[in-house]
Design a protein around this motif. Structure first.
Motif, short mmCIF file in Angstrom:
data_model
loop_
_atom_site.label_atom_id
_atom_site.label_comp_id
_atom_site.label_asym_id
_atom_site.label_seq_id
_atom_site.Cartn_x
_atom_site.Cartn_y
_atom_site.Cartn_z
N PHE A 312 0.49 57.79 8.03
CA PHE A 312 0.62 57.80 9.49
C PHE A 312 0.07 56.53 10.11
CE2 PHE A 312 -3.79 58.44 10.94
CZ PHE A 312 -4.40 58.77 9.74
N TRP A 313 0.66 56.19 11.24
CA TRP A 313 0.22 55.02 12.01
C TRP A 313 -0.51 55.43 13.28
CZ3 TRP A 313 -0.15 50.75 9.64
CH2 TRP A 313 0.88 50.16 8.92
N ASN A 314 -0.09 56.56 13.84
CA ASN A 314 -0.74 56.97 15.09
C ASN A 314 -0.75 58.48 15.23
OD1 ASN A 314 1.74 54.88 16.76
ND2 ASN A 314 2.10 56.67 15.49
N ASP A 317 -4.90 60.73 19.09
CA ASP A 317 -6.21 60.11 19.28
C ASP A 317 -6.16 58.58 19.15
OD1 ASP A 317 -7.51 62.62 19.48
OD2 ASP A 317 -7.76 62.75 17.31
N LEU A 318 -5.00 58.05 18.82
CA LEU A 318 -4.93 56.64 18.45
C LEU A 318 -3.94 55.87 19.32
CD1 LEU A 318 -4.75 57.19 14.59
CD2 LEU A 318 -6.77 56.59 15.94
N PRO A 319 -4.16 54.57 19.45
CA PRO A 319 -3.21 53.76 20.22
C PRO A 319 -1.83 53.73 19.55
CG PRO A 319 -4.82 52.37 19.09
CD PRO A 319 -5.28 53.77 18.92
N ARG A 320 -0.85 53.31 20.30
CA ARG A 320 0.52 53.21 19.80
C ARG A 320 0.63 52.07 18.79
NH1 ARG A 320 3.94 57.36 20.72
NH2 ARG A 320 3.44 58.37 22.69
N ILE A 321 1.29 52.35 17.66
CA ILE A 321 1.30 51.37 16.57
C ILE A 321 2.03 50.08 16.95
CG2 ILE A 321 3.35 52.26 15.34
CD1 ILE A 321 0.09 50.84 13.81
N MET A 360 7.56 53.70 21.72
CA MET A 360 6.73 53.78 22.93
C MET A 360 5.45 52.95 22.77
SD MET A 360 7.20 57.69 24.41
CE MET A 360 5.73 57.59 25.44
N THR A 361 4.97 52.43 23.89
CA THR A 361 3.87 51.45 23.85
C THR A 361 2.60 51.97 24.54
OG1 THR A 361 4.43 50.50 25.99
CG2 THR A 361 5.60 49.60 24.09
N ASN A 362 1.52 51.23 24.34
CA ASN A 362 0.27 51.49 25.05
C ASN A 362 0.43 51.28 26.56
OD1 ASN A 362 -1.13 51.97 22.71
ND2 ASN A 362 -2.30 50.06 22.74
N VAL A 363 -0.57 51.74 27.31
CA VAL A 363 -0.54 51.52 28.77
C VAL A 363 -1.81 50.79 29.21
CG1 VAL A 363 0.92 53.45 29.42
CG2 VAL A 363 -1.53 53.84 29.08
N TYR A 397 -7.82 49.73 26.88
CA TYR A 397 -6.41 49.35 26.63
C TYR A 397 -6.10 49.35 25.13
CZ TYR A 397 -6.76 47.41 31.39
OH TYR A 397 -6.98 47.23 32.73
N ALA A 398 -7.08 48.91 24.35
CA ALA A 398 -6.85 48.79 22.91
C ALA A 398 -6.96 50.14 22.19
CB ALA A 398 -7.83 47.79 22.30
N LYS A 399 -7.93 50.96 22.61
CA LYS A 399 -8.25 52.13 21.78
C LYS A 399 -8.20 53.48 22.49
CE LYS A 399 -9.55 50.38 17.70
NZ LYS A 399 -10.89 50.63 17.22
N GLY A 400 -8.06 53.49 23.80
CA GLY A 400 -8.12 54.76 24.54
C GLY A 400 -7.10 55.77 24.04
N ARG A 401 -7.51 57.02 23.99
CA ARG A 401 -6.62 58.06 23.47
C ARG A 401 -5.43 58.34 24.39
NH1 ARG A 401 -10.27 62.97 21.25
NH2 ARG A 401 -10.75 63.25 23.47
N ASP A 402 -5.59 58.03 25.68
CA ASP A 402 -4.47 58.28 26.60
C ASP A 402 -3.28 57.35 26.35
OD1 ASP A 402 -5.53 60.49 27.84
OD2 ASP A 402 -6.39 59.39 29.54
N ASN A 403 -3.47 56.30 25.60
CA ASN A 403 -2.32 55.47 25.21
C ASN A 403 -1.23 56.32 24.58
OD1 ASN A 403 -2.93 52.67 25.84
ND2 ASN A 403 -4.57 52.83 24.31
N ALA A 404 -1.66 57.31 23.81
CA ALA A 404 -0.72 58.15 23.08
C ALA A 404 -0.32 59.38 23.88
CB ALA A 404 -1.34 58.58 21.76
N ARG A 405 -1.00 59.62 24.99
CA ARG A 405 -0.83 60.91 25.67
C ARG A 405 0.03 60.83 26.92
NH1 ARG A 405 -6.95 63.46 24.67
NH2 ARG A 405 -6.89 63.14 22.40
N THR A 406 0.56 59.67 27.23
CA THR A 406 1.46 59.59 28.39
C THR A 406 2.73 60.36 28.06
OG1 THR A 406 2.52 57.56 27.62
CG2 THR A 406 0.53 57.31 28.96
#
Ligand code: GLC
Ligand code: CA
Length: 550
Positions: A312-314, A317-321, A360-363, A397-406
């Protein structure tokens, strides 16, 4: 010969229900929403869905604080919806894996409400308590989301132990009654036709709080074997333990081919590489490419024939790969496919996190637009400690869990087709460009790259059973490896960066055919930015060239 389990050739898709699809306009994804998207998932070809928690919960940690294991949270639906989901999924040959949060419950769980009533309540010993004095902590063990792991209960004059939020008290696994309740609950879900389980922070269940031991406690594998024997071994399930603290030797136990523990383990060695040694996850250092190759190949080699990897890449809990190891700007499509090809060519069971198959990307949100309790706790603590606001935001921006939760980006309509209401968390504003609708029918899309890779894993045994040899270990740009099985072999070669470079390995790949690539046919002697190829001696008639404009 290893036993052939169905989950060895399957690909699993993780759904974070609150962000997947809303069906009733309250802005929160739900089970009916998932059922409505089953055709999409069937088309992708996945074998199972890992569903993040949908059980009854006060949602202090988005469902990882369960107040009733045998009921569904109203926000997501009800038991009947869950049964419908299991049956609908079956029509597409998809099984449903539930998320088992067994290290802790919510403080609103009936057991804890009883436990805190008195020291002689029959449930008191379901949790971990220490006598003491207000303000004098039993020791300095810290909770994962900040603060002490001990919270004072004034009516009892005792502290209780929690490795996460105070609203997530740790269960006392030493109490056989607790274990028995858990087994009964699991058997109840198995009877409902659940196809497997992901076990939340399972390496934290056997602890010695007084000694500061919070992971890998002495009785850990004893508990696993009992749990497995009393429950999972009675069915044909896929089980995966989440274990931030697992090294290779432990992983061999977790995924022992004799089936005595679990099917496999989520280990995070490749995920932690951009964290400063000995610091927190927020202390980010540049990604070390050679180390990534070393770590991933080490796991490939070591678990071959004596365990099983999860790939797995993401996750939630993890940012978008694509924003992490890829390039989420000019080479977003190429790099997303490259990362997919690299991972799906390896041995193990791949996990796709919702939206990964779309790239999909980080925010980058303002602090008030984030919803995650971990982000807010860290922000507060670091600002108070005098950190620079910009640095703190960069960590988020780099590590927040909400990157994956949008919210999942379904189409280019308002709120990306996720909800008719107001989404519980803002939609990433690139949804007009990045969405499922624009990809499913486009044979060159990231979605179809994943679909193709999923198909290969079912068709070619070398993907599932082949051994692994890292090639070009010292190359600073290329991640390449070879898989071999029963006289068949394939080579995976990936350019990890944005420059065009010479294609090495020409001798190695001499008589091989192209199985898949993320570029249109071009000069075979070079690798373009993020170019990835799988070459093989497996006979197929037509190569799949994603990105091919013919
Ligand atoms: C796991 C989950 C995470 C949760 C934590 C506590 O790490 O993946 O989302 O917050 O456990 O249950
Ligand atoms: Ca809803």
């Amino acid at each position: 010969m290893l036993k052939k389990d169905w989950w060895k050739s399957a690909v699993i898709y993780q759904i974070y229900p609150r962000s997947f699809q809303d069906s009733n306009g309250d802005g929160i994804g739900d089970i009916k929403g998932i059922i409505g998207r089953m055709e999409y998932l069937g088309r992708l070809g996945i074998g199972a869905i890992w569903l993040s928690p949908v059980c009854k919960s006060p949602q202090k940690d988005n469902g990882y604080d369960i107040s009733d294991y045998q009921d569904i949270d109203l926000m997501f639906g009800n038991i009947e919806d869950m049964e419908n989901l299991i049956n609908e999924a079956k029509k597409y040959n998809i099984r449903i894996m539930m998320d088992l949060v067994l290290n802790h419950t919510s403080d609103k769980h009936r057991w804890f409400e009883e436990a805190r009533k008195s020291k002689d309540n029959p449930y008191h010993d379901y949790y971990i308590w220490r006598d003491g004095e207000e303000g004098v902590l039993p020791n300095d063990v810290k909770a994962v989301f900040g603060g002490s792991a001990w919270t004072w209960e004034p009516s009892l004059k005792q502290y209780y132990f929690h490795q996460f939020l105070p609203e997530q008290p740790d269960l006392n696994w030493e109490n056989p009654k607790v274990r028995k309740e858990i087994y009964d609950m699991i058997l109840w879900w198995m009877k409902k036709g659940v196809g497997g389980f992901r076990l939340d922070v399972i390496d934290q269940i056997a602890k010695e709080p007084d000694l500061g031991i919070t992971i890998n406690g002495p009785r850990l594998h004893e508990y696993f074997r009992e749990l497995s024997k009393e429950t999972f071994q009675k069915g044909d399930l896929i089980t995966v333990g989440e274990a931030w603290g697992a090294d290779i030797e432990r992983a061999k136990l977790y995924s022992n081919p004799d089936g005595s523990e679990f099917s496999m383990v989520f280990q995070f060695e490749h995920i932690g590489l951009d964290q400063e040694e000995g610091k927190e996850k927020w202390d980010v250092v540049p990604l070390p490419f050679l180390k990534l190759k070393e770590v991933m190949s080490h796991w490939q080699r070591e678990l071959h024939n004596c365990g099983w990897n999860s790939l797995f890449w993401n996750n939630h809990d993890l940012p978008r790969i694509v924003s992490r190891w890829g390039n989420d700007k000019e080479y977003r499509v190429e790099s997303a496919k490259m990362l997919a090809i690299l991972l799906h060519g390896m041995q193990g069971t791949p996990y796709i996190y919702q939206g990964e198959e779309l790239g999909m990307t980080n925010v980058r949100y303002d602090i008030e637009d984030y919803r995650d309790v971990e982000i807010h706790n860290m922000y507060k603590a670091r600002i108070e400690a005098g950190y620079d606001k910009e640095d703190v935001m960069n960590s988020i921006y780099a590590k927040g869990r909400d990157n994956a939760r949008t919210p999942m980006q379904w189409d280019d309509s308002e709120n990306a087709g996720f909800t008719d209401g107001t989404p519980w968390i803002k939609v990433n504003d690139n949804y007009k460009e990045i969405n499922a609708k624009s990809q499913v029918d486009d044979e060159n899309s990231i979605f179809n790259c994943y679909r193709q890779l999923i198909k290969f894993r079912k068709e070619y045994p070398v993907f599932v059973d082949g051994d692994f040899t890292l090639l070009l270990a010292d190359d600073e740009n290329i991640f390449a490896y070879k898989r071999e099985y029963a006289g068949k072999s394939m080579v995976v070669v990936c350019n990890f960066y944005g420059q065009t470079i010479d294609m090495p390995l020409t001798e190695e790949c001499k008589d091989m055919e192209l199985l898949i690539s993320n570029y249109a046919k071009g000069d075979e002697a070079v690798l373009r930015p993020y170019e990835a190829r799988i070459l093989s001696l497996i006979h197929i008639s037509e190569p799949t060239r994603l990105g091919m404009i013919s």
